[in-house]
Design a protein around this motif. Structure first.
Motif: not given
Length: 243
Positions: A131-155
């Motif tokens: 559960t911790y593994t899947v939860l952590g992966a879900t949260i980290l992927l969400g952070m990636f799309v928020t910060v990198v895809v929507n922030g650094v790469q323009g959205g």
């Protein structure tokens, strides 16, 4: 044309997730009420728990609120309210980053606590680790799309693809082609999110449905001092019973 893989991942799997999530939760509540618990380890260690627990839960509540707003509120409605794309993008980027950081830091503290405190580590089951593994992966992927895809790469405007796909699933009008061409990280985030909900009924995460909401509206508890009580009892005694 939608491929069989896309049909399986974005039409069949979401409905399977809903069935398992709802059916598993009902089954767990009916047949495993004694196991319906977080299996609290506060007695083993409380200092790190007091830091990581509130931080994780507060961040998670903000993340859930952002997902509800982003997926369920149509883009046409926000435009009708006068919220243009640039403002929406800025607010979602800032609020999502803050919420995500709080969630990631809180989860990191909780995971560190589980592995660094021997008693807590012994109380961690294989189900908890998964559960911790899947939860952590879900949260980290969400952070990636928020910060990198929507922030650094323009959205990326997920409100014209992923959000309509999600609402279509709920309204029994699925269209897997809407999400099939979304960025890879968005699709990975969605897949891990579904995996998390598949695990939910069979993990300690079910405690989310037992939040003590009624505690907020319970009657006040009236306390009386011991001295006042003893004085009242002494006054009520008969004369020869008093010391």
């Amino acid at each position: 044309m939608t491929s069989p893989i896309d049909l399986l991942l974005w039409t069949v799997l979401p409905y399977l997730t809903i069935v398992v999530f709802v059916g598993g939760t009902v089954w767990r509540f009916k047949y495993d009420q004694f196991g319906w618990t977080t299996r609290s380890s506060q007695l083993h260690e409380s200092r790190l728990l007091r830091i990581g627990g509130p931080l994780f839960h507060l961040g998670l509540f903000m993340v859930i609120g952002g997902h509800v707003a982003g997926l369920l509120i149509p883009k046409s409605l926000t435009e009708w309210l006068g919220i243009h794309n640039e403002l929406y993008h800025l607010v979602s980027l800032v609020a999502g980053t803050i919420a995500g950081l709080a969630t990631v830091v809180g989860l990191a503290v909780l995971v560190y606590r589980r592995w660094s405190v021997p008693a807590v580590r012994k109380a961690t089951s294989n189900n908890d680790k998964l559960t911790y593994t899947v939860l952590g992966a879900t949260i980290l992927l969400g952070m990636f799309v928020t910060v990198v895809v929507n922030g650094v790469q323009g959205g990326y405007d997920y409100r014209v693809s992923i959000a309509p796909w999600f609402r279509g699933i709920l309204m029994l009008q699925p269209d897997s082609s809407l999400i099939a061409d979304a960025p890879l990280m968005y699709r990975a985030h969605a897949l891990f999110g579904m995996a998390l909900f598949l695990l939910w009924p069979f993990s300690r995460l079910v405690h989310a449905f037992s939040a003590p909401v009624r505690y907020l509206i319970r009657p006040y508890v009236v306390y009386r001092s011991r001295g006042e009580t003893l004085a009242t009892r002494s006054a009520a005694r008969r004369g020869w019973d008093q010391p």
